[in-house]
Design a protein around this motif. Structure first.
Motif, PDB file in Angstrom:
ATOM      1  N   LYS A 207     -11.678  -1.293  -2.034  1.00 40.71           N
ATOM      2  CA  LYS A 207     -12.668  -1.025  -3.234  1.00 40.71           C
ATOM      3  C   LYS A 207     -12.879  -2.373  -4.157  1.00 40.71           C
ATOM      4  CE  LYS A 207     -13.985   2.324  -4.956  1.00 40.71           C
ATOM      5  NZ  LYS A 207     -14.536   3.539  -5.585  1.00 40.71           N
ATOM      6  N   GLU A 208     -11.692  -2.919  -4.313  1.00 40.17           N
ATOM      7  CA  GLU A 208     -12.003  -4.382  -5.357  1.00 40.17           C
ATOM      8  C   GLU A 208     -12.746  -5.220  -4.415  1.00 40.17           C
ATOM      9  OE1 GLU A 208      -9.583  -7.125  -8.090  1.00 40.17           O
ATOM     10  OE2 GLU A 208      -8.589  -6.134  -6.484  1.00 40.17           O
ATOM     11  N   VAL A 209     -12.335  -5.478  -3.162  1.00 44.61           N
ATOM     12  CA  VAL A 209     -13.068  -6.446  -2.429  1.00 44.61           C
ATOM     13  C   VAL A 209     -14.601  -6.161  -2.282  1.00 44.61           C
ATOM     14  CG1 VAL A 209     -13.022  -7.906  -0.226  1.00 44.61           C
ATOM     15  CG2 VAL A 209     -11.001  -7.373  -1.476  1.00 44.61           C
ATOM     16  N   VAL A 210     -14.793  -4.981  -1.741  1.00 42.89           N
ATOM     17  CA  VAL A 210     -16.161  -4.720  -1.639  1.00 42.89           C
ATOM     18  C   VAL A 210     -16.872  -4.790  -2.708  1.00 42.89           C
ATOM     19  CG1 VAL A 210     -17.628  -2.712  -1.074  1.00 42.89           C
ATOM     20  CG2 VAL A 210     -15.545  -3.147   0.426  1.00 42.89           C
ATOM     21  N   ALA A 221     -16.095 -15.399  -0.957  1.00 43.41           N
ATOM     22  CA  ALA A 221     -15.028 -14.188  -1.044  1.00 43.41           C
ATOM     23  C   ALA A 221     -13.732 -14.234  -0.274  1.00 43.41           C
ATOM     24  CB  ALA A 221     -15.849 -12.882  -0.481  1.00 43.41           C
ATOM     25  N   LEU A 222     -13.924 -14.803   0.800  1.00 43.81           N
ATOM     26  CA  LEU A 222     -12.821 -15.000   1.675  1.00 43.81           C
ATOM     27  C   LEU A 222     -11.707 -15.961   1.069  1.00 43.81           C
ATOM     28  CD1 LEU A 222     -11.696 -13.823   4.358  1.00 43.81           C
ATOM     29  CD2 LEU A 222     -12.590 -16.014   5.563  1.00 43.81           C
ATOM     30  N   LEU A 223     -12.215 -17.197   0.275  1.00 46.76           N
ATOM     31  CA  LEU A 223     -11.621 -17.967  -0.292  1.00 46.76           C
ATOM     32  C   LEU A 223     -10.642 -17.311  -1.430  1.00 46.76           C
ATOM     33  CD1 LEU A 223     -10.271 -21.097  -0.686  1.00 46.76           C
ATOM     34  CD2 LEU A 223     -12.636 -21.341  -2.100  1.00 46.76           C
ATOM     35  N   SER A 227      -6.687 -17.298  -1.954  1.00 48.12           N
ATOM     36  CA  SER A 227      -5.960 -17.949  -3.156  1.00 48.12           C
ATOM     37  C   SER A 227      -5.747 -16.985  -4.152  1.00 48.12           C
ATOM     38  CB  SER A 227      -7.190 -19.094  -3.821  1.00 48.12           C
ATOM     39  OG  SER A 227      -8.393 -18.014  -4.084  1.00 48.12           O
ATOM     40  N   SER A 228      -5.416 -15.701  -3.597  1.00 43.56           N
ATOM     41  CA  SER A 228      -4.657 -14.705  -4.458  1.00 43.56           C
ATOM     42  C   SER A 228      -5.644 -14.439  -5.883  1.00 43.56           C
ATOM     43  CB  SER A 228      -3.279 -15.079  -4.942  1.00 43.56           C
ATOM     44  OG  SER A 228      -2.503 -15.557  -3.674  1.00 43.56           O
ATOM     45  N   GLN A 229      -6.779 -14.267  -5.719  1.00 47.48           N
ATOM     46  CA  GLN A 229      -7.538 -14.205  -7.031  1.00 47.48           C
ATOM     47  C   GLN A 229      -7.967 -12.455  -7.068  1.00 47.48           C
ATOM     48  OE1 GLN A 229     -10.604 -17.053  -7.945  1.00 47.48           O
ATOM     49  NE2 GLN A 229      -9.656 -18.508  -6.702  1.00 47.48           N
ATOM     50  N   PHE A 230      -7.643 -11.460  -6.117  1.00 46.55           N
ATOM     51  CA  PHE A 230      -7.791 -10.196  -6.058  1.00 46.55           C
ATOM     52  C   PHE A 230      -6.595  -9.320  -6.350  1.00 46.55           C
ATOM     53  CE2 PHE A 230     -11.533 -11.144  -3.399  1.00 46.55           C
ATOM     54  CZ  PHE A 230     -12.578 -10.773  -4.205  1.00 46.55           C
ATOM     55  N   TYR A 237      -0.094  -6.815  -0.754  1.00 45.01           N
ATOM     56  CA  TYR A 237       0.739  -7.715  -0.072  1.00 45.01           C
ATOM     57  C   TYR A 237       2.234  -7.639  -0.644  1.00 45.01           C
ATOM     58  CZ  TYR A 237      -3.516  -9.846   2.157  1.00 45.01           C
ATOM     59  OH  TYR A 237      -4.326  -9.691   3.019  1.00 45.01           O
ATOM     60  N   ARG A 238       2.571  -7.349  -1.758  1.00 44.26           N
ATOM     61  CA  ARG A 238       3.856  -7.462  -2.495  1.00 44.26           C
ATOM     62  C   ARG A 238       4.502  -6.199  -2.406  1.00 44.26           C
ATOM     63  NH1 ARG A 238       1.092 -10.745  -6.241  1.00 44.26           N
ATOM     64  NH2 ARG A 238       1.338  -8.706  -7.393  1.00 44.26           N
ATOM     65  N   SER A 239       3.862  -5.091  -2.004  1.00 47.43           N
ATOM     66  CA  SER A 239       4.325  -3.820  -2.043  1.00 47.43           C
ATOM     67  C   SER A 239       5.352  -3.293  -1.001  1.00 47.43           C
ATOM     68  CB  SER A 239       2.997  -2.740  -1.799  1.00 47.43           C
ATOM     69  OG  SER A 239       2.345  -2.577  -0.514  1.00 47.43           O
ATOM     70  N   GLU A 240       5.827  -2.115  -1.245  1.00 45.77           N
ATOM     71  CA  GLU A 240       6.762  -1.464  -0.465  1.00 45.77           C
ATOM     72  C   GLU A 240       6.037  -0.776   0.596  1.00 45.77           C
ATOM     73  OE1 GLU A 240       9.157   1.505  -2.501  1.00 45.77           O
ATOM     74  OE2 GLU A 240       9.693  -0.294  -3.881  1.00 45.77           O
ATOM     75  N   ASP A 241       4.846  -0.206   0.322  1.00 47.80           N
ATOM     76  CA  ASP A 241       3.824   0.241   1.216  1.00 47.80           C
ATOM     77  C   ASP A 241       3.542  -0.692   2.496  1.00 47.80           C
ATOM     78  OD1 ASP A 241       3.794   2.642   0.030  1.00 47.80           O
ATOM     79  OD2 ASP A 241       1.663   2.777  -0.480  1.00 47.80           O
TER      80      ASP A 241
END
Length: 260
Positions: A207-210, A221-223, A227-230, A237-241
């Motif tokens: 939802k955030e990316v879209v 957008a890909l950059l 570059s960890s801006q979302f 990426y850091r989640s247990e899920d």
């Protein structure tokens, strides 16, 4: 005033039914209350998906309450959190929203429906933007609709106010699919339950990316992602899920999502 909507929480599903007889029109007070309700949904970690519909068999929502306007409600008044209907401008709503359109859906009601991620419509549903006939502009629809359906169809709706029946709305991609009136809520609830059992952090990232990338060039957008801006992508990426998803795949079992 009587309660203008009904909320039922079923597991991770937040089911919202607009209920303002006779037509489910929205006045300022109702809009502000809707904003508070959808803000609570957004901020409740136990709620995974919202399902929005209208009470009765004839109306989903015709939008602005013209009777309230005649009694003094200003069209540019305080709509509350999330703008008109509580969803259109609600920041940070990173959860799926399903619209079950059960009848007439026009004006601000169509703008409310466009705030959803998935739209199911009953066979008797119909859609229009009749603002042109009352000398005003469907502002949110003017922004959203030409991005959702073919430009010329969107402009015809905006410039003439003509109605689309459910099947034509589906043909142009305004709704995902059309189902019988008696099956509408069963199908919408089944879809909501399916999403509620899905990976909430992945949904949030999608939802955030879209939303943020809508007016960006692909490479820009890909950059931003790389570059960890979302924020939601980084949290995923850091989640247990994410680890759970990989383990479940390797172990050939269904994953158990915790949202952590």
């Amino acid at each position: 005033m009587d309660t203008p909507f009904h909320i039922e929480r079923r597991g991770g599903v937040f089911e919202f039914t607009l209920n303002r007889p006779k037509a489910n029109a929205i006045d300022l007070e109702t809009s502000r209350a809707m904003g508070e309700a959808f803000t609570a949904f957004r901020d409740d970690p136990e709620m995974r998906v919202a399902l929005v519909t209208g009470a009765g068999e004839k109306f989903f929502c015709p939008g602005w309450d013209l009777k309230a306007a005649a009694d003094g409600d200003a069209v540019d008044g305080d709509y509350g959190k999330g703008g008109f209907g509580g969803l259109q401008e609600l920041r940070g709503l990173n959860k799926p929203v399903i619209m079950a359109v059960n009848g007439i859906c026009c004006g601000g009601g169509l703008e409310l429906a466009l705030s959803g991620d998935i739209i199911l419509a009953s066979e008797g549903a119909s859609f229009a933007l009749p603002e042109i006939r009352s000398g005003t502009v469907a502002d949110a629809a003017s922004i959203k609709l030409p991005k959702r359906i073919p430009y010329h169809i969107a402009m015809e709706m905006l410039l003439t106010g003509r109605w689309l029946e459910a099947e034509e709305a589906a043909r142009w991609g305004l709704v995902n699919r059309v189902v019988s009136a008696e099956n509408l809520m069963a199908e919408a609830r089944a879809l909501a339950d399916s999403l509620a059992s899905g990976p909430p952090l992945v949904f949030a990232a999608i939802k955030e990316v879209v939303r943020e990338a809508e007016d960006m060039k692909f490479q820009d957008a890909l950059l931003r992602i790389k570059s960890s801006q979302f924020e939601s992508v980084e949290r995923l990426y850091r989640s247990e899920d994410q680890l759970e998803g990989a383990r479940a795949f390797a172990e050939k079992r269904d994953p158990v999502w915790t949202g952590r």
